[in-house]
Design a protein around this motif. Structure first.
Motif, short mmCIF file in Angstrom:
data_model
loop_
_atom_site.label_atom_id
_atom_site.label_comp_id
_atom_site.label_asym_id
_atom_site.label_seq_id
_atom_site.Cartn_x
_atom_site.Cartn_y
_atom_site.Cartn_z
N ASP A 293 -16.24 10.41 -41.02
CA ASP A 293 -15.91 11.28 -42.15
C ASP A 293 -14.49 11.82 -41.98
OD1 ASP A 293 -15.88 13.68 -40.59
OD2 ASP A 293 -18.05 13.83 -40.75
N PHE A 294 -14.02 12.48 -43.01
CA PHE A 294 -12.60 12.86 -43.02
C PHE A 294 -12.27 13.89 -41.94
CE2 PHE A 294 -14.60 15.98 -45.71
CZ PHE A 294 -13.95 17.17 -45.41
N ILE A 295 -13.25 14.70 -41.53
CA ILE A 295 -12.98 15.70 -40.49
C ILE A 295 -12.69 15.02 -39.16
CG2 ILE A 295 -14.00 17.58 -39.13
CD1 ILE A 295 -15.51 18.42 -41.64
N GLU A 296 -13.57 14.10 -38.78
CA GLU A 296 -13.36 13.37 -37.53
C GLU A 296 -12.09 12.54 -37.59
OE1 GLU A 296 -14.86 13.54 -34.64
OE2 GLU A 296 -16.16 15.11 -35.41
N PHE A 297 -11.83 11.95 -38.79
CA PHE A 297 -10.62 11.14 -38.95
C PHE A 297 -9.37 11.98 -38.72
CE2 PHE A 297 -7.29 9.75 -41.99
CZ PHE A 297 -6.92 8.57 -41.36
N LYS A 298 -9.30 13.11 -39.40
CA LYS A 298 -8.12 13.96 -39.27
C LYS A 298 -8.02 14.56 -37.87
CE LYS A 298 -6.77 15.29 -43.90
NZ LYS A 298 -6.30 16.42 -44.74
N TYR A 299 -9.16 14.95 -37.32
CA TYR A 299 -9.15 15.53 -35.98
C TYR A 299 -8.64 14.52 -34.96
CZ TYR A 299 -10.62 18.12 -31.85
OH TYR A 299 -10.63 18.78 -30.66
N GLY A 300 -9.16 13.31 -35.03
CA GLY A 300 -8.72 12.27 -34.09
C GLY A 300 -7.27 11.92 -34.26
N LEU A 301 -6.79 12.06 -35.49
CA LEU A 301 -5.41 11.68 -35.81
C LEU A 301 -4.41 12.74 -35.37
CD1 LEU A 301 -4.08 9.29 -37.37
CD2 LEU A 301 -4.10 10.75 -39.38
N LEU A 302 -4.81 14.00 -35.54
CA LEU A 302 -3.84 15.08 -35.38
C LEU A 302 -4.06 15.96 -34.15
CD1 LEU A 302 -3.96 16.26 -39.11
CD2 LEU A 302 -2.29 14.71 -38.11
N SER A 303 -5.09 15.65 -33.33
CA SER A 303 -5.50 16.60 -32.30
C SER A 303 -4.93 16.35 -30.92
CB SER A 303 -7.03 16.61 -32.20
OG SER A 303 -7.49 15.34 -31.77
N SER A 304 -4.03 15.41 -30.77
CA SER A 304 -3.50 15.12 -29.43
C SER A 304 -2.78 16.35 -28.85
CB SER A 304 -2.53 13.93 -29.50
OG SER A 304 -1.51 14.19 -30.43
N ASP A 305 -3.23 16.78 -27.69
CA ASP A 305 -2.61 17.89 -26.96
C ASP A 305 -2.64 19.22 -27.71
OD1 ASP A 305 -1.97 16.16 -24.87
OD2 ASP A 305 -0.09 15.57 -25.83
N ILE A 306 -3.56 19.42 -28.68
CA ILE A 306 -3.52 20.68 -29.42
C ILE A 306 -3.92 21.88 -28.56
CG2 ILE A 306 -3.97 19.62 -31.68
CD1 ILE A 306 -6.85 20.62 -31.42
N GLU A 307 -4.76 21.61 -27.53
CA GLU A 307 -5.20 22.73 -26.71
C GLU A 307 -4.03 23.37 -25.97
OE1 GLU A 307 -8.03 23.99 -27.03
OE2 GLU A 307 -8.88 22.36 -28.23
#
Length: 690
Positions: free
Chosen positions: A374-388
């Motif tokens: 779904d779009f949440i997992e898609f966007k999260y996987g796309l934009l979440s590198s090193d966000i922590e």
């Protein structure tokens, strides 16, 4: 346009069991027939056909309607197409109403443009197979570069546009303008379709020396073309598409939707890709519920076209940066239209074309199922590198995803996604709910949602008119009702009561109610005899009430329009009430709008409920109880309406108290006092009826 008399002949001749038996094996069960539903997969039959009522209903998926509706749904036809199909089946000559001079001129122009486009499609296809240039250049490209089979090439009508020069010792072939003019087609239509342009007084084929991809309308007419150059010259545009014309609007068209629509409806899923070759290779691999936006950015009109067949869309794009950007652009637009969106990114180095050519059908399906997200997992996987490690970047990611959730029109779906986001992003739900509310409030204040609702309503009306314009006169009740521009919308508190009013109107509208002296309450006093439709109409009219649910309001209006038409057709002889009721229902059920048809059947058809209470009630004919039940239904609706109005005024009062608007508060409180008095009267009347 098909005249009313011809429509009635078709409806009279169309025996629903006979029509449906052409597509489904029916078995008799009592007075009805049953089968496994053709619209969804099932093992136990829940699809019922009633020959006496002329309707079908599936108690599994909810599909319902008449013989016309069945043909429309099963064969993915428009209303006029379904009527003409049935006319051919029963040998009925179709008469169309007299056209105005302007109507005839517009129709002839459109037909001429389609005719010249069909000629061009045949010309290009013939040139591909039967000229040395087409065979050596165009067909070789399709066979070797794209690995299309001859069957696939012929299915999609692929072609070649000759250069007009000699090739490999063969004399020069005719170009499209030369062949079209020789065949008697007019220059103006070669220009207006965008097939040709004029240069130094001569017509030039816009697609010269290109392989050709015809673009079909939903009904299968060729309306435009895409042409791809095979030259390596970087100064030459790789693709050239037909320009906008009276028969082709890029924003309203999807490539191969004609070939994909049945598969989309059956699978209840549409795979959306980018290019012509992507679609064709997927179809060749055996996956036919695939269409493309024809090289243009996805538009709301294209999404609504898909929505006619399914609400489920999977974006199937390349895994490179261009494919990812295209997916991101499409997600919000699809969600705004109420679609359920999944995304699949293909492995690096693959696009749908190459992936389909290098895998079997089952391998493709397995991959799609395993990698749909779904779009949440898609966007999260796309934009979440090193966000922590970067709080600012994490905040931006959250804003981006929540901004996407906020565009979803359905409140329940928004809530589900917010819960999912909270778990995935490690945020509190109430914070995300507040942010979504803030974004939506801002858009409401800007008028953006109201503009979109207006555009959607206009688009739905335009589609309905397009589907039905050959089946109704201009003064048709169905069309007039569909054009209702009221801004009212469904209210959960009122919906059950509105549905009950429609039930009595549709089932007993022409029945006469008789009142005794002690029953003189409401709009019937001092009338002692009144029909159900007159009683309901008088009550709503006297209190200036209108149904809030747009669909119910449309059906309500259609009832009285059809009634008026049937009285007009009857002339001096008053129609028999039972025949009149049946005629009204038949016209509404066969109006050509599946949503209206399904709703009417659902409202009027009894459910299979084997309960003691229902059994006892069934012992007394419902017709004998309308003198009591109809007034009760009207009073309940009025009572609910008063309660709804009170709740709206209370909300207004709270706002005024915050703004210290004393004068307005007093006015609202006065109105509330009056409404409470009315409510008390209605409760007393309701107790008298019960």
């Amino acid at each position: 346009m098909i005249d009313r008399e011809t429509v009635d002949k078709i409806l009279d001749a169309a025996e629903i069991v006979d029509v449906i038996s052409d597509f489904v094996t029916l078995r008799r069960r009592g007075a009805n027939y049953i089968a496994c539903c053709p619209f969804h997969n099932e093992k136990t039959p829940s699809f019922s056909v009633s020959p006496s009522k002329g309707i079908f209903k599936c108690f599994g998926c909810g599909k319902a309607g008449s013989a016309v509706t069945f043909v429309m749904e099963h064969e993915q036809m428009t209303y006029p197409e379904a009527l003409k199909y049935l006319a051919r089946k029963y040998g009925i000559e179709v008469h169309e109403r007299e056209e105005t001079e302007q109507d005839a001129e517009d129709r002839l122009k459109r037909e001429s443009m389609i005719a010249v486009s069909e000629f061009a499609a045949k010309f290009y296809a013939d040139a591909l197979f039967n000229t040395a240039e087409g065979h050596s250049v165009g067909l070789s490209y399709f066979r070797q570069k794209r690995e299309f089979t001859e069957e696939t090439v012929r299915k999609f009508g692929l072609g070649w546009s000759p250069s007009g020069r000699s090739f490999a010792g063969e004399s020069a072939s005719l170009t499209l303008p030369q062949a079209a003019l020789k065949a008697g087609y007019k220059k103006e239509f070669l220009l207006s379709t965008g097939l040709c342009y004029e240069h130094n007084g001569e017509l030039v084929d816009r697609f010269r020396e290109r392989v050709i991809f015809p673009i079909h309308s939903l009904s299968g007419n060729v309306i435009a073309f895409g042409g791809r150059t095979l030259k390596e010259d970087k100064t030459v545009a790789k693709y050239v598409n037909s320009s906008e014309s009276e028969i082709y609007h890029k924003s309203n068209s999807l490539y191969a939707i004609y070939f994909a629509k049945s598969a989309i409806a059956k699978a209840q899923k549409c795979y959306l890709v980018e290019g012509y070759a992507d679609v064709i290779s997927m179809h060749q691999a055996g996956i036919e519920n695939v269409t493309a936006s024809s090289g243009t950015s996805l538009t709301p009109e294209q999404i609504r076209l898909i929505k006619r067949f399914t609400n489920n869309v999977t974006l199937l794009y390349d895994g490179d940066s261009a494919g990812i950007k295209a997916a991101l652009r499409g997600i919000n637009m699809l969600l705004e239209e109420g679609m359920t969106v999944k995304v699949v990114l293909l492995p690096d180095g693959h696009d749908p074309d190459s992936f389909a050519r290098s895998h079997t059908r089952q391998e493709i399906l397995d991959f799609l199922q395993a990698h749909e997200t779904d779009f949440i997992e898609f966007k999260y996987g796309l934009l979440s590198s090193d966000i922590e490690k970067d709080p600012i970047q994490k905040a931006e990611l959250i804003r981006d995803i929540i901004g996407t959730v906020a565009v979803i029109p359905d409140q329940i779906m928004r809530s589900v996604y917010i819960e999912q986001c909270a778990g995935r992003l490690g945020m509190k739900e109430d914070v995300l709910f507040a942010e979504v509310a803030r974004i939506r409030r801002k858009k409401i204040e800007s008028g953006e949602y109201e503009r979109r609702r207006r555009e959607e309503k206009e688009a739905r009306y335009a589609a309905a008119v397009e589907d039905r314009d050959a089946g109704h006169d201009d003064d048709s009740g169905a069309v007039n009702a569909a054009g209702n521009t009221s801004s009212l919308k469904p209210v959960p508190l009122l919906d059950p009561s509105e549905r009950e009013l429609l039930y009595y109107l549709l089932k007993f509208g022409e029945c006469v109610m008789t009142f005794e002296d002690h029953q003189k309450y409401g709009a019937e006093a001092p009338v002692m005899e009144i029909t159900v439709n007159e009683y309901i109409a008088a009550n709503l009219s006297n209190d200036d009430l209108e149904l809030h649910n747009p669909l119910y309001r449309k059906i309500y209006g259609m009832y009285f329009e059809c009634r008026k038409e049937l009285y007009r057709d009857a002339g001096d002889t008053a129609p028999d009430p039972e025949a009149l009721q049946a005629g009204i229902i038949r016209r509404i059920v066969n109006c050509g709008d599946p949503e209206i048809t399904g709703t009417v059947v659902d409202i009027t058809e009894d459910k299979y409920e084997l309960k003691v209470k229902e059994y006892i009630k069934a012992q007394i004919p419902e017709r004998n109880m309308i003198d009591k039940n109809v007034p009760k239904a009207v009073l309940v609706y009025k009572l609910k309406y008063v309660e709804y109005t009170c709740s709206q005024l209370m909300e207004s009062l709270r706002q005024m108290q915050q703004n210290a608007d004393t004068e307005s508060q007093q006015e609202v409180m006065h109105r509330l006092k009056l409404l409470l008095q009315i409510k008390n009267v209605l409760v007393k009347d309701l107790n008298r009826v019960s």
